[in-house]
Write an enzyme that holds these catalytic residues in place. Sequence first.
Site, PDB file in Angstrom:
ATOM      1  N   ASP A 462       0.786  -1.376  -0.006  1.00  0.00           N
ATOM      2  CA  ASP A 462      -0.061   0.065  -0.017  1.00  0.00           C
ATOM      3  C   ASP A 462       0.838   1.294  -0.077  1.00  0.00           C
ATOM      4  OD1 ASP A 462      -2.194   1.510  -0.039  1.00  0.00           O
ATOM      5  OD2 ASP A 462      -3.140   0.232   1.726  1.00  0.00           O
ATOM      6  N   ASP A 531     -11.014   2.474  -3.120  1.00  0.00           N
ATOM      7  CA  ASP A 531     -11.364   1.881  -1.922  1.00  0.00           C
ATOM      8  C   ASP A 531     -13.122   2.004  -1.764  1.00  0.00           C
ATOM      9  OD1 ASP A 531      -9.014   1.531  -0.624  1.00  0.00           O
ATOM     10  OD2 ASP A 531      -8.859   3.246   0.394  1.00  0.00           O
TER      11      ASP A 531
HETATM   12  C1  GLA Z   1      -5.944   2.001   2.608  1.00  0.00           C
HETATM   13  C2  GLA Z   1      -6.121   0.893   1.926  1.00  0.00           C
HETATM   14  C3  GLA Z   1      -7.212   0.102   2.408  1.00  0.00           C
HETATM   15  C4  GLA Z   1      -6.372  -0.395   3.567  1.00  0.00           C
HETATM   16  C5  GLA Z   1      -6.158   0.495   4.684  1.00  0.00           C
HETATM   17  C6  GLA Z   1      -5.106   0.107   5.724  1.00  0.00           C
HETATM   18  O1  GLA Z   1      -6.777   2.879   2.779  1.00  0.00           O
HETATM   19  O2  GLA Z   1      -6.626   1.356   0.542  1.00  0.00           O
HETATM   20  O3  GLA Z   1      -7.635  -1.101   1.727  1.00  0.00           O
HETATM   21  O4  GLA Z   1      -5.449  -1.245   3.394  1.00  0.00           O
HETATM   22  O5  GLA Z   1      -5.122   1.581   3.911  1.00  0.00           O
HETATM   23  O6  GLA Z   1      -4.616   1.308   6.511  1.00  0.00           O
END
Ligand code: GLA
Length: 704
Positions: A462, A531
């Site tokens: 990420d 997301d």
């Molecule tokens: C980001 C990602 C989510 C999750 C969070 C974790 O927002 O897009 O899917 O992994 O971080 O902190």
Amino acid sequence: MSADAREMAALGILVGDDYWVVESGDAAYGLGVEPGGLLLQTYWGPRLPRLDDYPAAQRGTAFSMENPLQHTHQEIATGEAGVSDERTLDGYRDGGPRGFVLRFVSADVQGEKLSITLRDAVLEADIVVEYEALPQRGLVTRRMRIANAGAQPLHLNRVLSGTFYLPQTGEYVLNHLDGRWGDEFRMQREPLGHGVFQRESRRMTTSHGGVPYFAMERAEAGWGAREESGDVWFGTLEWSGNWKLLAERTRDGRSMVHLGINDHDFVYDLLPGEAFTTPRLIFGYTGGGFGAMSRSFHDFVRQDLSPRPNYRPPVVYNSWYATLFDVSAEGQVKLAEKAAAMGVEMFVIDDGWFDKRVNDRAGLGDWWPDKNKFPLGLKPLTDAVHGRGMQFGIWIEPEMVNPDSDLYRAHPDWIIYYPGRERTLSRNQSMLNLGRVDVQDYLIDMFDRLLSSTEIDFIKWDMNRNVSEPGWPEHDRDQREIWVRYVDGLYRVWKTLRERHPNVIWENCSGGGGRVDMGMMGITEQSWASDNTVPPARLEIQEGYSQLFPANTMAAWVTDEDLHEFSLDLRFHVSMAGALGVGGNLLTWTDEMLARAAEHVAIYKTIREVVSAGDLYRLRSPRHTDLNALMYVAKDKSEAVLFAFRILKARIGKLPLVFPAGLDPEALYADEEGVTRSGAAWGQLGIQLKLKDLQSTIIRLRRV
Ligand code: GLA
């Protein structure tokens, strides 16, 4: 050029006298050297029958106060002789000339590759432009290498990957993607007015704000492109950092597109003997509309670019939405039991497993299991997951550090910062400077050890903030190189870990789809598109994503977001059109829901091959909320899977028909009710669906 040069030409590249045509699929891209030694772009469009059909390299004609070069299509636009158009390449020497003046030196053809060398004798720079035809895909790649052949530093202040001149038909419409967090891959159509239209990222990643991509169609009434027909000139960039797209329309009616690394706040210095190579441009032309363009890109990603060709995504369960930071070994095992019963193949623990990570204010940088949550380390959990027949995956965010971490306390200068200025935090975190080789080495070593000591099959990588204060005070060269060196460093860390752990599958995420591009497609198996998992929005996001990227890379989870409003069936169907995953809190799902989910997972496994490897046909856009549909057709046309969704309450009356596409017109296909028709008949007669509000369906057609 000789008439039989075509027969003699190497596959993909036709060679005339000082003339080359890169042919790929139905497309051709022509280059030629005019008598003064300028390398000109002579053609971009459908293949022509004879080599002699392609126009010769010719300078433009002078107009009033303008130099003829103003109307000459130089392959590398440099602003020579006062040309005022946007440039592909710009640079200077201290006290010396500013700007390049390039002349042809030589050309070399090897199989499907053409490289052309140019030189600026005064600036003492050698340029090599490399083209590769990908005839199976109908695509061409292009990149450029600039070498400093002088004795002093050469400063580059713009190095785009390429400039394209569109046929001078008049007006164009630019199709592109923009967006923001939770709203990525928003499809845009922008008629080009006079002047320069600019799309870009200044955020160190390609960003939620867009993808370095263009698709041009003609604007005159009746001449535009559609989904399955019409002329489209398109391109994208293999790069995961700042980028810039310029679509330019000049006063004399010429249309150009320039694409490459952003020159915002940019300098890259070449010391004597050093060279800089641009990222590849991947471009093409098709007469088959946006659908044909997308299928070319999809094949390219799946077969040529992906680190794991023919990748078939496992069914993932990700625990983020279920637990957030409230992670425990027992809680994860409970989820894993439910996931395994559902048929999940890859269990992924998201954020919250590592040292002191109880919320987003601490822990990033310290990549070992939190002792309170995992007193015995991760082994009991990995064993529990593997013991239930699933593979095990983990979330990391390697590029980041919380000030509250051992790593930051040890190396406060490893982040990107300006001395004396506030170090602006975002989500309580700073960005490590991946331009630094010591930081790269540290990350490689840290994650190499994690991967060597724990049985990890999958990593979700990420990246959750934009850059600020883009300084690098310790750099012994121009600090503005950070924009390029960061991305190169990122690639080095990722590729090295891939090499050392070739069985690990990598998922790319950046706060959703904040860094989805051809660069990432080259080092990861799959990407988290957004997301935002709410079905109506997700369908549009997936449509935008699918312009460039294939379904087998498109991670799509069923979550609990707005679960009261959208049925489990609808949510599963949305996700099954990509790489199915589940991200809801399974501990709160009823037995009925779990059983229904298991049925969908089982169906998905039977259609996964067609969805992952087939040709995509977008039948009716999700922007039509009464009814939208897409289908995947197996490469050998033996079967097809059609997804249809009805989102908004439609007016009373019949739904519009859905017309299957891409089938073999002569072959007979049967649906699951036994209705049998030829492929042509399915396409002409269509399917009358009986969907109610917020319903969806999957229809399978098999050749009989
Ligand atoms: C980001 C990602 C989510 C999750 C969070 C974790 O927002 O897009 O899917 O992994 O971080 O902190």
